[in-house]
Design an enzyme around this catalytic site. Structure first.
Site, mmCIF file in Angstrom:
data_model
loop_
_atom_site.group_PDB
_atom_site.id
_atom_site.type_symbol
_atom_site.label_atom_id
_atom_site.label_comp_id
_atom_site.label_asym_id
_atom_site.label_seq_id
_atom_site.Cartn_x
_atom_site.Cartn_y
_atom_site.Cartn_z
ATOM 1 N N TYR A 134 -24.701 27.194 1.000
ATOM 2 C CA TYR A 134 -23.703 26.252 1.503
ATOM 3 C C TYR A 134 -22.449 26.903 2.051
ATOM 4 O O TYR A 134 -21.662 26.249 2.727
ATOM 5 C CB TYR A 134 -23.388 25.205 0.424
ATOM 6 C CG TYR A 134 -24.580 24.308 0.227
ATOM 7 C CD1 TYR A 134 -24.870 23.306 1.138
ATOM 8 C CD2 TYR A 134 -25.466 24.515 -0.829
ATOM 9 C CE1 TYR A 134 -25.996 22.506 0.999
ATOM 10 C CE2 TYR A 134 -26.593 23.730 -0.971
ATOM 11 C CZ TYR A 134 -26.858 22.730 -0.056
ATOM 12 O OH TYR A 134 -27.982 21.956 -0.183
ATOM 13 N N PHE A 420 -23.778 14.645 -9.460
ATOM 14 C CA PHE A 420 -24.187 13.532 -8.592
ATOM 15 C C PHE A 420 -25.275 13.998 -7.636
ATOM 16 O O PHE A 420 -25.587 13.383 -6.678
ATOM 17 C CB PHE A 420 -22.977 12.976 -7.824
ATOM 18 C CG PHE A 420 -22.175 14.004 -7.079
ATOM 19 C CD1 PHE A 420 -22.497 14.356 -5.778
ATOM 20 C CD2 PHE A 420 -21.086 14.626 -7.686
ATOM 21 C CE1 PHE A 420 -21.737 15.302 -5.093
ATOM 22 C CE2 PHE A 420 -20.320 15.558 -7.000
ATOM 23 C CZ PHE A 420 -20.647 15.900 -5.701
#
Length: 420
Positions: A134, A420
């Protein structure tokens, strides 16, 4: 929930579009397969079906089959100073093993960040199962979680005054969910990196499939009360174990929150002293949590640190204006952002504990850095000074790095309370 898939971009995706409701099962199955194909309990599957933001979720289809997934929850994130700001919670990212190295991941990240910008959200955040991927898209680790395995048979707590005034009682986790959520909501402004829970997200804490307990008990909950008010809670499981020498059970903490030092200390003391247990397993707690200063022997707590929340500034100016600064700062930043070029260039940031302004400037730069360094330092959990020592921030005006490092710091370590 993100996974690395597809490192080399050799072909653009040609079936990228927004998810439809009737496609969710195939889309989610594609994601699960990217994570190893382990089937999730029905309760967990249905929760994430209900939480999926369809209009903010993407998929790639090839010949009618879903081969890649990505989503972005609409969160509100606490930033330094206590403000709660919109942030895209990047999630459900996966690419089928049959379609790696075709540019699918990059295409989804490109579309997603363009969408986040169009939605007017200055920040994107994620948790990474494979963090190396990322950085290419401008994300950097900005908060960290503390893990511990505490030898409660030998470690004792020295608790603050008022702890004995706190009453504890067992409750049904589901029945008293609203009371726990009220406590949680009051803690959200206290630490950068915390998420204000949207409706439905409170159910995440109650997921308790037997298959996920690893031999531990069903979820238990204890409330802390003072003067008739609920002031804290702890949710946990107990894994019993017996040896020839006697009991060797373990308390496994899921989450804990308290509104004052005495309530927190009372909950920790309770967890340390549960009968027939000799250890307490803690995962993903704040780095500076107070219990570390109450224990008699920190070495027997076996502390470890792990990366947690990754931050990406989608709109540099708006993001830097959204937070406050613990010391006055007036600095010109030369920002590099190859993936979101609208952020590249010089920005003048002027701010203090009351607020900040940040806009384009032609003035000479004081510091040069990429958007990744800004993301790492944004919540105050990573020092700009440390990044400078690593050669990732260049000081162009003498003294500018130290000034900015102090300003970007925070009094409490940032913390992500749940994934999440």
């Amino acid at each position: 929930m993100t996974t690395e898939a597809g490192r080399d971009e050799t072909r653009a995706a040609d079936g990228l579009r927004v998810l439809r409701r009737d496609e969710w099962d195939e889309w989610y199955d594609t994601l699960l397969r990217a994570f190893g194909g382990v089937e999730e309990p029905a309760e967990e599957r249905e929760l994430f079906r209900a939480l999926t933001p369809y209009e903010r979720s993407l998929g790639v289809w090839d010949g009618g089959a879903c081969v890649a997934t990505a989503g972005a929850y609409d969160f509100r994130l606490t930033v330094p100073g206590g403000a709660s700001v919109p942030a895209a919670g990047v999630t459900m990212v996966g690419v089928s093993a049959t379609h790696r190295r075709r540019g699918l991941l990059t295409s989804m990240m490109r579309r997603q960040l363009d969408d986040v910008r169009a939605w007017g959200e200055a920040l994107a955040v994620l948790t990474a199962s494979e963090p190396a991927i990322y950085g290419r898209f401008g994300y950097a680790a900005a908060s960290f979680g503390l893990h511990a395995e505490i030898d409660t048979g030998r470690v004792r707590l020295s608790v603050p005054a008022g702890t004995d005034d706190v009453r504890l009682r067992y409750v049904d986790p589901g029945v008293e969910l609203d009371a726990c959520e009220a406590v949680y909501a009051r803690t959200v402004p206290r630490r950068a990196g915390m998420l204000a829970r949207r409706p439905g997200w409170e159910r995440l804490a109650l997921l308790d499939p037997e298959s996920g307990r690893g031999g531990a008990s069903p979820l238990q909950c204890v409330l802390a009360e003072r003067d008739g008010e609920v002031t804290g809670y702890a949710r946990f499981r107990i894994r019993p174990e017996w040896r020839d020498s006697g009991h060797n059970g373990q308390v496994q903490l899921q989450d804990l929150a308290g509104l004052d030092p005495a309530s927190e200390a009372a909950l920790w003391r309770f967890l340390f002293g549960i009968d027939l247990t000799t250890s307490l397993k803690v995962r993903g707690r704040p780095l500076d949590e107070a219990w570390q200063h109450l224990v008699s022997d920190i070495r027997r707590c076996e502390l470890r640190v792990r990366d947690s929340l990754y931050v990406r500034l989608v709109d540099v100016g708006a993001a830097l204006e959204a937070r406050t600064y613990q010391a006055p700062v007036d600095v010109v930043l030369e920002v590099e952002d190859a993936f979101c070029p609208w952020n590249s260039g010089r920005w003048r940031l002027s701010g203090d504990a009351k607020g900040a302004v940040c806009g384009r400037t032609s003035d000479a730069a004081d510091l040069a850095l990429s958007v990744r360094e800004l993301g790492a330092a944004y919540l105050g959990g990573v020092s700009l000074g440390a990044l400078g020592a690593a050669g990732r921030v260049r000081e162009l005006r003498r003294g500018a790095l130290a000034e900015a490092a102090v300003g970007f710091g925070t009094g409490a370590a940032p913390w992500l309370p749940h994934g999440f």
